[in-house]
Scaffold this motif. Structure first.
Motif, PDB file in Angstrom:
ATOM      1  N   TYR A 194       6.086  -1.907 -14.276  1.00  0.00           N
ATOM      2  CA  TYR A 194       6.134  -1.251 -12.972  1.00  0.00           C
ATOM      3  C   TYR A 194       6.070  -2.290 -11.856  1.00  0.00           C
ATOM      4  CZ  TYR A 194       4.826   3.058 -15.460  1.00  0.00           C
ATOM      5  OH  TYR A 194       4.784   4.131 -16.317  1.00  0.00           O
ATOM      6  N   LEU A 195       6.741  -1.962 -10.757  1.00  0.00           N
ATOM      7  CA  LEU A 195       6.688  -2.756  -9.536  1.00  0.00           C
ATOM      8  C   LEU A 195       6.395  -1.846  -8.351  1.00  0.00           C
ATOM      9  CD1 LEU A 195       9.893  -4.987  -9.911  1.00  0.00           C
ATOM     10  CD2 LEU A 195       7.523  -5.720 -10.259  1.00  0.00           C
ATOM     11  N   GLN A 196       5.498  -2.266  -7.488  1.00  0.00           N
ATOM     12  CA  GLN A 196       5.345  -1.592  -6.192  1.00  0.00           C
ATOM     13  C   GLN A 196       6.627  -1.768  -5.399  1.00  0.00           C
ATOM     14  OE1 GLN A 196       2.056  -3.087  -3.875  1.00  0.00           O
ATOM     15  NE2 GLN A 196       2.742  -2.088  -1.979  1.00  0.00           N
ATOM     16  N   CYS A 197       7.120  -0.685  -4.796  1.00  0.00           N
ATOM     17  CA  CYS A 197       8.357  -0.773  -4.026  1.00  0.00           C
ATOM     18  C   CYS A 197       8.280   0.147  -2.819  1.00  0.00           C
ATOM     19  CB  CYS A 197       9.576  -0.413  -4.892  1.00  0.00           C
ATOM     20  SG  CYS A 197       9.645   1.318  -5.397  1.00  0.00           S
ATOM     21  N   SER A 198       9.179  -0.069  -1.894  1.00  0.00           N
ATOM     22  CA  SER A 198       9.279   0.776  -0.710  1.00  0.00           C
ATOM     23  C   SER A 198       9.810   2.151  -1.094  1.00  0.00           C
ATOM     24  CB  SER A 198      10.203   0.125   0.319  1.00  0.00           C
ATOM     25  OG  SER A 198      10.567   1.044   1.329  1.00  0.00           O
ATOM     26  N   LEU A 231      -5.475  -3.041  -5.608  1.00  0.00           N
ATOM     27  CA  LEU A 231      -4.438  -3.826  -6.259  1.00  0.00           C
ATOM     28  C   LEU A 231      -3.098  -3.838  -5.544  1.00  0.00           C
ATOM     29  CD1 LEU A 231      -5.240  -2.769  -9.927  1.00  0.00           C
ATOM     30  CD2 LEU A 231      -5.630  -5.012  -8.902  1.00  0.00           C
ATOM     31  N   HIS A 232      -2.863  -2.943  -4.608  1.00  0.00           N
ATOM     32  CA  HIS A 232      -1.564  -2.901  -3.940  1.00  0.00           C
ATOM     33  C   HIS A 232      -1.572  -3.723  -2.654  1.00  0.00           C
ATOM     34  CE1 HIS A 232      -1.098   0.412  -6.752  1.00  0.00           C
ATOM     35  NE2 HIS A 232       0.202   0.354  -6.535  1.00  0.00           N
ATOM     36  N   ASN A 244      -0.372  -9.117  -6.073  1.00  0.00           N
ATOM     37  CA  ASN A 244       0.399 -10.272  -5.623  1.00  0.00           C
ATOM     38  C   ASN A 244       0.827  -9.999  -4.184  1.00  0.00           C
ATOM     39  OD1 ASN A 244       3.128 -11.787  -5.214  1.00  0.00           O
ATOM     40  ND2 ASN A 244       2.313 -12.704  -7.081  1.00  0.00           N
ATOM     41  N   PRO A 245       0.894 -11.023  -3.330  1.00  0.00           N
ATOM     42  CA  PRO A 245       1.366 -10.788  -1.962  1.00  0.00           C
ATOM     43  C   PRO A 245       2.751 -10.134  -1.900  1.00  0.00           C
ATOM     44  CG  PRO A 245       0.357 -12.961  -2.131  1.00  0.00           C
ATOM     45  CD  PRO A 245       0.430 -12.409  -3.519  1.00  0.00           C
ATOM     46  N   ALA A 257      -5.301  -9.326 -12.549  1.00  0.00           N
ATOM     47  CA  ALA A 257      -4.848 -10.643 -12.097  1.00  0.00           C
ATOM     48  C   ALA A 257      -4.680 -10.621 -10.577  1.00  0.00           C
ATOM     49  CB  ALA A 257      -3.523 -11.015 -12.766  1.00  0.00           C
ATOM     50  N   PHE A 258      -5.272 -11.579  -9.898  1.00  0.00           N
ATOM     51  CA  PHE A 258      -5.184 -11.650  -8.441  1.00  0.00           C
ATOM     52  C   PHE A 258      -5.698 -13.008  -7.984  1.00  0.00           C
ATOM     53  CE2 PHE A 258      -9.152  -9.704  -9.727  1.00  0.00           C
ATOM     54  CZ  PHE A 258     -10.097 -10.486  -9.088  1.00  0.00           C
ATOM     55  N   GLN A 259      -5.239 -13.425  -6.813  1.00  0.00           N
ATOM     56  CA  GLN A 259      -5.713 -14.666  -6.189  1.00  0.00           C
ATOM     57  C   GLN A 259      -5.686 -15.848  -7.165  1.00  0.00           C
ATOM     58  OE1 GLN A 259      -9.358 -14.199  -3.822  1.00  0.00           O
ATOM     59  NE2 GLN A 259      -9.126 -11.975  -3.971  1.00  0.00           N
TER      60      GLN A 259
END
Length: 393
Positions: free
Chosen positions: A222-226, A350-351, A204-205, A78-80
């Motif tokens: 999962y979530l991308q995180c710092s 994807l990131h 996702n942005p 999923a994107f854009q």
């Protein structure tokens, strides 16, 4: 103490190798520095390539996996503002199986116990001796306060990235390749039904997100995180709010939330050590390579190493073909670098990165191209289901 193969580490790769060797009559002893409960407490991957599934069946430990595993013929990107399903079964004729690594490990541990083959948990002070140039390697260790020396013909280092096996190799005999990514994955495990029947990878942005599962009633998100984030900073409410914001609206509307029972942050890196053989020591799995989890390759790469080493050891121990061991490293590394490429590519695709406008447009073009042509979808599908294992001949 004497054995043919000393296996360092009782994770899935060490246990699977031990089971395969035991079934064909090759003596082996497994040494593990942790307790069985600790080994089972590690929550890891759950997407199994067909090659791994076949190897579990060959090892005689597939009953639970075949009964409880979820066969997946596709997944979504999923994107854009759009979604694209990658129909792996239609494109390749193959699928993957969702079955948690904890369950894989438990099945293998129970098979080891039932076989009566020796395994030493809480083995400390492990040292690998005379493996580089001699023909009589050994492993010294302490167990329940007593010191032991295990004489062997070969050593399989299946003890992970931080284990003693790779650390025992002189630095001038090994070369490391590494890429560290500027973010981590915040993972949450919850006893709620998955939002959909197949995995959904989301760009996702706000950052990457993944909807995965362990069963029909247990979900993994999962979530991308710092990397500066701490797990304690993320309440369940904050996690669900952020996940909802990153998902496509139709997916978010179906999301069932609930309390988590495991939450962790994992940094992402790509790592390969070359070669993977040092005299009579063979590195296996995470001891030799790490991939970012985006491509679901970590456990599956360990499985292909096990396949290759198992067949090479069979040749050496049973068929008078020690020359097959000479091919171990080159065969493994060919497949490893292809999987490293795919995992790196999926991560970059994807990131969200702090990139310039040109790099962002290139990322969007990659997303569009690979999901709008059959050739692009075929490339994704054949890599995701797993490249074939190379015969050891």
């Amino acid at each position: 103490m004497k054995t043919q193969v000393a296996i360092i580490g009782a994770g899935p790769s060490g246990l699977l190798l031990g089971q395969l060797l035991h079934r064909c009559g090759i003596d082996n002893v497994i040494l593990e520095r942790h307790t069985p409960d600790y080994v089972l407490s590690r929550v890891r991957a759950g997407v199994l390539e067909y090659g791994f599934v076949d190897l579990m069946r060959e090892a005689g430990v597939s009953a639970n996996m075949d009964a409880e595993g979820l066969d997946h013929g596709g997944f979504s990107l999923a994107f854009q503002g759009r979604r694209q399903r990658v129909d792996m079964r239609e494109l390749t004729g193959k699928s993957v199986l969702v079955y948690g690594q904890t369950e894989v490990t438990r099945d293998l541990m129970e098979a080891r116990e039932a076989s009566g083959a020796p395994i030493y948990y809480e083995a400390t002070d492990v040292r690998l001796n005379d493996f580089l140039d001699g023909d009589k390697p050994s492993v010294s260790f302490t167990h329940q306060g007593e010191q032991h020396v295990l004489q062997c013909d070969y050593i399989a280092g299946c003890d992970g990235f931080h284990g003693v096996s790779r650390q025992s190799v002189p630095q001038d005999r090994i070369r490391n390749f590494e890429r560290v990514y500027p973010f981590g994955w915040l993972g949450l495990l919850t006893d709620t039904p998955p939002v959909e029947d197949e995995l959904i990878y989301v760009h996702n942005p706000r950052g990457f997100a993944l909807c995965s599962m362990r069963s029909h009633t247990r979900s993994r998100y999962y979530l991308q995180c710092s990397l500066a984030e701490h797990v304690d900073d993320w309440s369940d409410d904050r996690f669900w709010t952020e996940l909802t914001a990153r998902l496509p609206e139709d997916v978010a509307a179906k999301l069932q939330t609930g309390p988590s029972f495991e939450k962790s942050i994992a940094p992402l890196r790509s790592f390969v050590a070359e070669p993977m053989r040092f005299g009579n020591l063979f590195l296996v799995g995470d001891a030799a390579h790490i991939v970012p989890p985006t491509g679901a390759k970590g456990l599956n790469l360990a499985s292909s190493d096990v396949y290759t080493l198992y067949h090479a050891l069979r040749g050496a121990c049973l068929d008078g073909r020690p020359d097959l061991l000479d091919r171990y490293s080159e065969i493994c590394l060919r497949r490893i670098w292809k999987a490293e490429r795919f995992s790196w590519w999926m991560t970059m695709l994807l990131h969200t990165f702090d990139d310039d406008a040109f790099s962002q447009r290139i990322q969007q073009a990659e997303q569009d191209y690979y999901t709008s042509t059959r050739a692009g979808l075929m490339t994704i599908a054949e890599n995701y289901v797993g490249l074939p294992y190379e015969p050891v001949v």
